[in-house]
Design a protein around this motif. Sequence first.
Motif, PDB file in Angstrom:
ATOM      1  N   GLY A 188      43.496 -16.892  29.422  1.00 18.18           N
ATOM      2  CA  GLY A 188      43.075 -18.217  28.964  1.00 18.18           C
ATOM      3  C   GLY A 188      42.409 -18.226  27.616  1.00 18.18           C
ATOM      4  O   GLY A 188      41.946 -19.269  27.161  1.00 18.18           O
ATOM      5  N   GLY A 189      42.321 -17.068  26.961  1.00 22.84           N
ATOM      6  CA  GLY A 189      41.678 -17.024  25.650  1.00 22.84           C
ATOM      7  C   GLY A 189      40.185 -17.258  25.750  1.00 22.84           C
ATOM      8  O   GLY A 189      39.576 -17.127  26.816  1.00 22.84           O
ATOM      9  N   PHE A 190      39.564 -17.610  24.631  1.00 22.39           N
ATOM     10  CA  PHE A 190      38.116 -17.766  24.586  1.00 22.39           C
ATOM     11  C   PHE A 190      37.642 -18.809  25.604  1.00 22.39           C
ATOM     12  O   PHE A 190      38.110 -19.944  25.611  1.00 22.39           O
ATOM     13  CB  PHE A 190      37.667 -18.195  23.183  1.00 22.39           C
ATOM     14  CG  PHE A 190      36.180 -18.356  23.056  1.00 22.39           C
ATOM     15  CD1 PHE A 190      35.374 -17.255  22.864  1.00 22.39           C
ATOM     16  CD2 PHE A 190      35.599 -19.604  23.161  1.00 22.39           C
ATOM     17  CE1 PHE A 190      33.996 -17.399  22.771  1.00 22.39           C
ATOM     18  CE2 PHE A 190      34.224 -19.764  23.068  1.00 22.39           C
ATOM     19  CZ  PHE A 190      33.426 -18.649  22.878  1.00 22.39           C
ATOM     20  N   GLY A 191      36.740 -18.401  26.476  1.00 18.78           N
ATOM     21  CA  GLY A 191      36.190 -19.307  27.472  1.00 18.78           C
ATOM     22  C   GLY A 191      37.070 -19.534  28.682  1.00 18.78           C
ATOM     23  O   GLY A 191      36.687 -20.278  29.588  1.00 18.78           O
ATOM     24  N   GLY A 192      38.251 -18.922  28.701  1.00 15.79           N
ATOM     25  CA  GLY A 192      39.093 -18.981  29.893  1.00 15.79           C
ATOM     26  C   GLY A 192      39.930 -20.224  30.066  1.00 15.79           C
ATOM     27  O   GLY A 192      40.770 -20.283  30.969  1.00 15.79           O
ATOM     28  N   LEU A 193      39.755 -21.221  29.209  1.00 13.78           N
ATOM     29  CA  LEU A 193      40.457 -22.496  29.390  1.00 13.78           C
ATOM     30  C   LEU A 193      41.459 -22.807  28.286  1.00 13.78           C
ATOM     31  O   LEU A 193      42.486 -23.431  28.543  1.00 13.78           O
ATOM     32  CB  LEU A 193      39.450 -23.657  29.430  1.00 13.78           C
ATOM     33  CG  LEU A 193      38.810 -24.032  30.755  1.00 13.78           C
ATOM     34  CD1 LEU A 193      37.848 -25.199  30.546  1.00 13.78           C
ATOM     35  CD2 LEU A 193      39.856 -24.397  31.791  1.00 13.78           C
ATOM     36  N   GLN A 194      41.162 -22.400  27.068  1.00 14.22           N
ATOM     37  CA  GLN A 194      41.894 -22.927  25.922  1.00 14.22           C
ATOM     38  C   GLN A 194      43.382 -22.593  25.931  1.00 14.22           C
ATOM     39  O   GLN A 194      44.194 -23.375  25.448  1.00 14.22           O
ATOM     40  CB  GLN A 194      41.264 -22.417  24.618  1.00 14.22           C
ATOM     41  CG  GLN A 194      39.819 -22.855  24.453  1.00 14.22           C
ATOM     42  CD  GLN A 194      39.291 -22.559  23.074  1.00 14.22           C
ATOM     43  OE1 GLN A 194      39.721 -23.173  22.103  1.00 14.22           O
ATOM     44  NE2 GLN A 194      38.363 -21.638  22.970  1.00 14.22           N
ATOM     45  N   GLU A 195      43.737 -21.423  26.487  1.00 10.86           N
ATOM     46  CA  GLU A 195      45.135 -20.996  26.451  1.00 10.86           C
ATOM     47  C   GLU A 195      45.681 -20.691  27.837  1.00 10.86           C
ATOM     48  O   GLU A 195      46.726 -20.053  27.960  1.00 10.86           O
ATOM     49  CB  GLU A 195      45.267 -19.751  25.569  1.00 10.86           C
ATOM     50  CG  GLU A 195      44.765 -19.929  24.156  1.00 10.86           C
ATOM     51  CD  GLU A 195      44.676 -18.604  23.414  1.00 10.86           C
ATOM     52  OE1 GLU A 195      45.676 -17.849  23.420  1.00 10.86           O
ATOM     53  OE2 GLU A 195      43.609 -18.320  22.836  1.00 10.86           O
ATOM     54  N   LEU A 196      45.003 -21.165  28.878  1.00 10.26           N
ATOM     55  CA  LEU A 196      45.430 -20.839  30.240  1.00 10.26           C
ATOM     56  C   LEU A 196      46.671 -21.636  30.604  1.00 10.26           C
ATOM     57  O   LEU A 196      46.645 -22.864  30.687  1.00 10.26           O
ATOM     58  CB  LEU A 196      44.303 -21.115  31.234  1.00 10.26           C
ATOM     59  CG  LEU A 196      44.563 -20.687  32.675  1.00 10.26           C
ATOM     60  CD1 LEU A 196      44.837 -19.184  32.754  1.00 10.26           C
ATOM     61  CD2 LEU A 196      43.384 -21.051  33.560  1.00 10.26           C
ATOM     62  N   ARG A 197      47.755 -20.940  30.842  1.00 14.10           N
ATOM     63  CA  ARG A 197      49.039 -21.588  31.120  1.00 14.10           C
ATOM     64  C   ARG A 197      49.061 -22.183  32.533  1.00 14.10           C
ATOM     65  O   ARG A 197      48.531 -21.606  33.464  1.00 14.10           O
ATOM     66  CB  ARG A 197      50.179 -20.578  30.970  1.00 14.10           C
ATOM     67  CG  ARG A 197      50.368 -20.057  29.560  1.00 14.10           C
ATOM     68  CD  ARG A 197      51.500 -19.039  29.508  1.00 14.10           C
ATOM     69  NE  ARG A 197      51.699 -18.522  28.166  1.00 14.10           N
ATOM     70  CZ  ARG A 197      52.449 -19.106  27.229  1.00 14.10           C
ATOM     71  NH1 ARG A 197      53.075 -20.237  27.524  1.00 14.10           N
ATOM     72  NH2 ARG A 197      52.570 -18.582  26.037  1.00 14.10           N
TER      73      ARG A 197
END
Length: 260
Positions: free
Chosen positions: A82-91
């Motif tokens: 998910g990238g920084f913070g776990g949310l921004q890139e979470l598919r």
Amino acid sequence: MTQNVLTERRGAVLEVTLNRPKANAIDMATSRELGEIFTDFRDDPELRVAILTAQGEKFFCPGWDLKAAAGGEGADGDYGKGGFGGLQELRGLNKPVIAAVNGIACGGGLELAISADIILAADHASFALPEIKSGTVADAATLRLPKRIPYHIAMELLFTGRWFDVEEAHCWGLVNRIVPAADLMSEARKMADELAAGPPLVFAAIKEIAREAEDMKFQDALNRINASQFETVEKLYRSEDQKEGARAFAEKRDPVWKGR
């Protein structure tokens, strides 16, 4: 889970609380932990809504932990799922996420907040994207903010790094609702419970359509829906919940959603 991130399940709602005094800054380990938490939330059929907030009254999150950076952690390091913070890139995160912003949200902390679907903010919250002042770019905000608020306002905030208060954030539509600080979590829980009682397959379809169609022309996106190219929409149309919604309407009763 560590004490850096606290989690609590309330029925179908998952509460995720940053807990890194004094400011709730995020280092790589905390980011990876958040990624695991939100991945598990995404994949758990019993969970329907998440609330992201932080401990304390002063800080929601200032973003990247600069002390960790001074100790050798680089901006190009492994921030986990998910990238920084776990949310921004979470598919494939097709469930509603509410950010309950309890204080200062700046830099990566503001980027994390705008990765949520709904933002409630305490009446003393404040915001900024100060990366410009340290000669770097708020990359996720540069991508997202001009799509969330008027372009010229987004550019001003990115170019100047200036602080803005919760009233201005609400004025530009960045924040859904301003809430007295003492009532922030009760209001977030009330909204989460309302969403948790709703149709999860419809929420999933809404999130996938909105996400995938963001940079598409209207007709192209509609053509994809009509061509059965959105998995969540097809699952919804073939579901028991679709039939239950019609039956409940005809029988003048509340539907019972099963998520299947």
